[in-house]
Design an enzyme around this catalytic site. Structure first.
Site, PDB file in Angstrom:
ATOM      1  N   CYS A 118       0.868  -1.180   0.000  1.00  0.00           N
ATOM      2  CA  CYS A 118       0.000   0.000   0.000  1.00  0.00           C
ATOM      3  C   CYS A 118       0.905   1.230   0.000  1.00  0.00           C
ATOM      4  O   CYS A 118       2.026   1.161  -0.494  1.00  0.00           O
ATOM      5  CB  CYS A 118      -0.959  -0.036   1.189  1.00  0.00           C
ATOM      6  SG  CYS A 118      -0.136  -0.049   2.795  1.00  0.00           S
ATOM      7  N   HIS A 119       0.445   2.327   0.547  1.00  0.00           N
ATOM      8  CA  HIS A 119       1.236   3.555   0.543  1.00  0.00           C
ATOM      9  C   HIS A 119       2.384   3.494   1.550  1.00  0.00           C
ATOM     10  O   HIS A 119       3.541   3.694   1.189  1.00  0.00           O
ATOM     11  CB  HIS A 119       0.325   4.749   0.829  1.00  0.00           C
ATOM     12  CG  HIS A 119       0.984   6.072   0.598  1.00  0.00           C
ATOM     13  ND1 HIS A 119       0.422   7.244   1.022  1.00  0.00           N
ATOM     14  CD2 HIS A 119       2.151   6.421   0.004  1.00  0.00           C
ATOM     15  CE1 HIS A 119       1.220   8.262   0.690  1.00  0.00           C
ATOM     16  NE2 HIS A 119       2.270   7.783   0.075  1.00  0.00           N
TER      17      HIS A 119
END
Length: 108
Positions: free
Chosen positions: A66-67
């Site tokens: 993810c981020h």
């Protein structure tokens, strides 16, 4: 307990052509900004319903990212509950990848 993998460890696995399935669990908008090449996008909020779409080719390590590495921990836990045995979360997410491995991937 969910296994984590560092960006350096992932980079070395990819460089060695080890079987890895990259699973992006961010939103489509985030995926458009920056994504790891060859990754499959299944947003975290859709993962349980779409888990059958994951085609990890047998012994491939599924690496959720993810981020910053928070949502991917949840994704890896979900995948383990669904019976996937070789799952890891990318520590630091795509942001760490951009900083330490490939500066051409945009940061946001």
């Amino acid at each position: 307990m969910v296994q984590q993998i560092s960006v350096k460890e992932l980079f070395l696995k990819l460089k060695a052509r080890e079987p890895v399935y990259l699973l992006d669990v961010r939103t489509p908008g985030e995926h458009e900004i920056a994504a790891l090449p060859g990754s499959t996008l299944i947003p975290l909020n859709e993962l349980t319903e779409r888990a059958e779409e994951i085609d990890a080719n047998g012994d491939a390590l599924i690496v959720a990212y993810c981020h910053h590495g928070v949502r991917s921990l949840s994704a890896a836990a979900i995948l383990e509950k669904l019976g996937h045995e070789r799952v890891a979360s990318l520590q630091g997410g795509i942001d760490a990848w951009s900083i330490h491995i490939d500066e051409s991937i945009p940061r946001y």
